[in-house]
Design a protein around this motif. Structure first.
Motif, PDB file in Angstrom:
ATOM      1  N   ARG A  27      18.915  -5.229 -12.046  1.00  0.00           N
ATOM      2  CA  ARG A  27      17.434  -5.093 -11.970  1.00  0.00           C
ATOM      3  C   ARG A  27      16.982  -4.652 -10.571  1.00  0.00           C
ATOM      4  O   ARG A  27      16.059  -3.862 -10.408  1.00  0.00           O
ATOM      5  CB  ARG A  27      16.798  -6.443 -12.329  1.00  0.00           C
ATOM      6  CG  ARG A  27      16.813  -6.727 -13.825  1.00  0.00           C
ATOM      7  CD  ARG A  27      15.888  -7.893 -14.178  1.00  0.00           C
ATOM      8  NE  ARG A  27      16.361  -9.134 -13.603  1.00  0.00           N
ATOM      9  CZ  ARG A  27      17.191  -9.976 -14.218  1.00  0.00           C
ATOM     10  NH1 ARG A  27      17.651  -9.701 -15.445  1.00  0.00           N
ATOM     11  NH2 ARG A  27      17.579 -11.101 -13.620  1.00  0.00           N
ATOM     12  N   GLY A  28      17.638  -5.144  -9.557  1.00  0.00           N
ATOM     13  CA  GLY A  28      17.288  -4.718  -8.199  1.00  0.00           C
ATOM     14  C   GLY A  28      17.530  -3.237  -8.000  1.00  0.00           C
ATOM     15  O   GLY A  28      16.738  -2.531  -7.374  1.00  0.00           O
ATOM     16  N   ARG A  29      18.662  -2.779  -8.564  1.00  0.00           N
ATOM     17  CA  ARG A  29      18.961  -1.338  -8.432  1.00  0.00           C
ATOM     18  C   ARG A  29      17.963  -0.486  -9.158  1.00  0.00           C
ATOM     19  O   ARG A  29      17.532   0.565  -8.690  1.00  0.00           O
ATOM     20  CB  ARG A  29      20.394  -1.091  -8.971  1.00  0.00           C
ATOM     21  CG  ARG A  29      20.856   0.337  -8.845  1.00  0.00           C
ATOM     22  CD  ARG A  29      20.806   0.790  -7.407  1.00  0.00           C
ATOM     23  NE  ARG A  29      21.257   2.152  -7.263  1.00  0.00           N
ATOM     24  CZ  ARG A  29      21.040   2.907  -6.217  1.00  0.00           C
ATOM     25  NH1 ARG A  29      20.345   2.406  -5.177  1.00  0.00           N
ATOM     26  NH2 ARG A  29      21.510   4.140  -6.127  1.00  0.00           N
ATOM     27  N   VAL A  30      17.567  -0.955 -10.353  1.00  0.00           N
ATOM     28  CA  VAL A  30      16.554  -0.193 -11.131  1.00  0.00           C
ATOM     29  C   VAL A  30      15.248  -0.120 -10.359  1.00  0.00           C
ATOM     30  O   VAL A  30      14.561   0.909 -10.323  1.00  0.00           O
ATOM     31  CB  VAL A  30      16.360  -0.850 -12.513  1.00  0.00           C
ATOM     32  CG1 VAL A  30      15.154  -0.267 -13.211  1.00  0.00           C
ATOM     33  CG2 VAL A  30      17.611  -0.678 -13.355  1.00  0.00           C
ATOM     34  N   ALA A  31      14.850  -1.225  -9.739  1.00  0.00           N
ATOM     35  CA  ALA A  31      13.600  -1.237  -8.958  1.00  0.00           C
ATOM     36  C   ALA A  31      13.681  -0.257  -7.796  1.00  0.00           C
ATOM     37  O   ALA A  31      12.707   0.458  -7.494  1.00  0.00           O
ATOM     38  CB  ALA A  31      13.334  -2.656  -8.448  1.00  0.00           C
ATOM     39  N   GLU A  32      14.820  -0.212  -7.124  1.00  0.00           N
ATOM     40  CA  GLU A  32      14.976   0.743  -6.024  1.00  0.00           C
ATOM     41  C   GLU A  32      14.830   2.176  -6.517  1.00  0.00           C
ATOM     42  O   GLU A  32      14.179   3.018  -5.886  1.00  0.00           O
ATOM     43  CB  GLU A  32      16.344   0.546  -5.375  1.00  0.00           C
ATOM     44  CG  GLU A  32      16.464  -0.761  -4.605  1.00  0.00           C
ATOM     45  CD  GLU A  32      17.864  -0.932  -4.031  1.00  0.00           C
ATOM     46  OE1 GLU A  32      18.690  -0.014  -4.225  1.00  0.00           O
ATOM     47  OE2 GLU A  32      18.105  -1.966  -3.376  1.00  0.00           O
ATOM     48  N   LEU A  33      15.473   2.442  -7.654  1.00  0.00           N
ATOM     49  CA  LEU A  33      15.374   3.806  -8.203  1.00  0.00           C
ATOM     50  C   LEU A  33      13.941   4.142  -8.610  1.00  0.00           C
ATOM     51  O   LEU A  33      13.459   5.267  -8.429  1.00  0.00           O
ATOM     52  CB  LEU A  33      16.322   3.928  -9.402  1.00  0.00           C
ATOM     53  CG  LEU A  33      17.815   3.867  -9.084  1.00  0.00           C
ATOM     54  CD1 LEU A  33      18.639   3.858 -10.375  1.00  0.00           C
ATOM     55  CD2 LEU A  33      18.224   5.054  -8.219  1.00  0.00           C
ATOM     56  N   ALA A  34      13.239   3.165  -9.178  1.00  0.00           N
ATOM     57  CA  ALA A  34      11.849   3.412  -9.588  1.00  0.00           C
ATOM     58  C   ALA A  34      10.974   3.698  -8.376  1.00  0.00           C
ATOM     59  O   ALA A  34      10.092   4.574  -8.395  1.00  0.00           O
ATOM     60  CB  ALA A  34      11.320   2.197 -10.365  1.00  0.00           C
ATOM     61  N   SER A  35      11.176   2.950  -7.283  1.00  0.00           N
ATOM     62  CA  SER A  35      10.399   3.185  -6.059  1.00  0.00           C
ATOM     63  C   SER A  35      10.671   4.553  -5.484  1.00  0.00           C
ATOM     64  O   SER A  35       9.759   5.276  -5.061  1.00  0.00           O
ATOM     65  CB  SER A  35      10.734   2.095  -5.039  1.00  0.00           C
ATOM     66  OG  SER A  35      10.075   2.342  -3.818  1.00  0.00           O
ATOM     67  N   GLU A  36      11.934   4.941  -5.491  1.00  0.00           N
ATOM     68  CA  GLU A  36      12.297   6.272  -4.981  1.00  0.00           C
ATOM     69  C   GLU A  36      11.670   7.363  -5.833  1.00  0.00           C
ATOM     70  O   GLU A  36      11.184   8.386  -5.331  1.00  0.00           O
ATOM     71  CB  GLU A  36      13.829   6.393  -4.978  1.00  0.00           C
ATOM     72  CG  GLU A  36      14.332   7.690  -4.353  1.00  0.00           C
ATOM     73  CD  GLU A  36      14.093   7.727  -2.873  1.00  0.00           C
ATOM     74  OE1 GLU A  36      14.055   8.847  -2.305  1.00  0.00           O
ATOM     75  OE2 GLU A  36      13.937   6.646  -2.258  1.00  0.00           O
ATOM     76  N   ASN A  37      11.670   7.117  -7.122  1.00  0.00           N
ATOM     77  CA  ASN A  37      11.085   8.085  -8.041  1.00  0.00           C
ATOM     78  C   ASN A  37       9.585   8.270  -7.782  1.00  0.00           C
ATOM     79  O   ASN A  37       9.043   9.373  -7.808  1.00  0.00           O
ATOM     80  CB  ASN A  37      11.344   7.638  -9.482  1.00  0.00           C
ATOM     81  CG  ASN A  37      10.936   8.701 -10.495  1.00  0.00           C
ATOM     82  OD1 ASN A  37      11.063   9.891 -10.221  1.00  0.00           O
ATOM     83  ND2 ASN A  37      10.462   8.282 -11.651  1.00  0.00           N
TER      84      ASN A  37
END
Length: 399
Positions: A27-37
């Protein structure tokens, strides 16, 4: 083996081994990717806005470029024509200097090709001499004499001439200045006609214009029982029939008097009256040939609004004050009508459009309208003069 409540996922390591990953890590990785997006999306929107501004600026530059091209084309055409003229001048042995390039051009309308009656009809809606003068000053085509025209004056002058001719009676025309090129214009004659009746000369210190309006005079404030006179000297009646109306306040005297353009009004700073014998020498010094014979001649004649009595004088031996058949007094706010018929030699009086009768006959020569005012402790004398409509047929038209 006991379950610690944390689910695990398998992932490959770089060496090909298997690595266990927890749900929290995923979930932390997904959040990082969403922020980058989201950051990438914002940058994309900023780039898109900049591109729109650039496109708008490019469109403006294209328009300006097109205008410059059109102007350059016009300049090129003028330069080509200039070069052509220069070559012709050289061939004819004329001026060898290159003519300047003129970018701006003026479009003019040849009014000489327009029917005068049409122009006259359009400009007639202006109405007054001042408006016509403004038109003449604003456009030389209206104010200058047309070279190809049969008229001896400009289009504006023709409109003024038609206005004077249509509005003036024969008697009025005889009293107006005559057109003389370089001296009296039709505009000046029209202006004179618009101001036929006004009290332009004040004689004596106890009379004044009311509200700077020269059609109305009143007795001076603060002074009692001192008489002064106002004359409509600009309108000299020499022939024909003339009718004027006088709106009265108090009890003025109203009448006719000889024109005396050489009389110095500034010399009379006290009481003044056309029936004051002390002034008779001054009056007779103004005599002109058209006054007529001195014996029995009526030089001033007036009507008393108080009781209707008539008075006349020859500025010599005779000062006559007497009654007449139709004499009748007036009240404040009444209208006195006076008809001077020089074809018949009569002066007829009207009261509020009702004919009282002929007050004096045997009149001849030129006259002007005048009023004589005096202020009493009870009434302030005042008179307004105006052009009127003759109430019934008496062989005349209104002044």
């Amino acid at each position: 083996m006991a379950d610690d409540g944390r689910a695990k996922r398998l992932k490959s390591s770089q060496d090909g081994g298997v690595v266990h990953v927890t749900d929290a890590e995923l979930r932390g990785r997904v959040a990082e990717l969403a922020s980058e997006n989201e950051k990438l999306r914002q940058e994309n929107r900023q780039h898109a806005g900049g591109i729109a501004e650039l496109e708008s600026e490019i469109a403006k530059l294209r328009q300006e470029n097109a205008q410059l091209r059109r102007r350059a084309g016009g300049i090129a055409a003028l330069e080509s024509e200039n070069e052509h003229l220069r070559r012709r001048a050289q061939q004819q042995g004329g001026i060898h200097e290159v003519l300047p390039v003129i970018v701006a051009t003026t479009v003019t309308v040849d009014l000489s090709r327009v029917d005068t009656s049409i122009v006259s009809h359009v400009t007639s809606f202006l109405g007054t001499a001042r408006e016509l003068l403004n038109l003449a000053l604003a456009c030389k085509s209206f104010g200058w004499r047309q070279p190809v025209s049969t008229l001896n004056w400009s289009l504006v002058e023709e409109v003024a001439r038609q206005a004077v001719s249509s509005m003036s009676t024969d008697a009025e025309m005889s009293s107006l200045p005559r057109y003389v090129r370089g001296t009296a214009t039709w505009l000046s004659i029209l202006h004179k006609h618009e101001h036929l009746l006004m009290f332009d000369v004040l004689l004596g210190a106890y009379i004044e214009h009311r509200n700077v309006d020269k059609t109305t005079v009143s007795a001076a404030e603060g002074v009692y029982d001192r008489r002064s006179v106002a004359v409509s000297s600009g309108y000299v009646m020499k022939s024909g029939a003339h009718y004027a109306e006088f709106l009265i306040n108090g009890y003025p005297y109203i009448g006719i008097v000889r024109p005396m353009p050489g009389l110095d009004a500034s010399a009379y700073q006290g009481e003044f009256d056309f029936f004051g014998s002390v002034f008779y020498t001054d009056f007779l010094a103004q005599r002109s040939d058209d006054w007529g014979d001195s014996i029995g001649n009526v030089h001033a004649c007036e009507f008393s609004c108080y009781d209707g009595e008539m008075g006349w004088t020859d500025w010599d031996d005779d000062d006559i004050f007497n009654g007449w058949e139709g004499m009748e007094g007036y009240q404040s706010d009444d209208t006195v009508g006076m008809l001077l018929n020089l074809d018949r030699g009569t002066l007829t009086v009207y009261k509020n459009n009702r004919r009282l009768g002929v007050m004096k006959d045997g009149l001849s020569g030129p006259y002007c309208w005048y009023v004589s005012l005096v202020k009493s402790q009870l009434l302030t004398g005042a008179v307004t003069i105006k052009r009127g409509t003759l109430p019934n047929s008496d062989g005349a038209t209104a002044t």
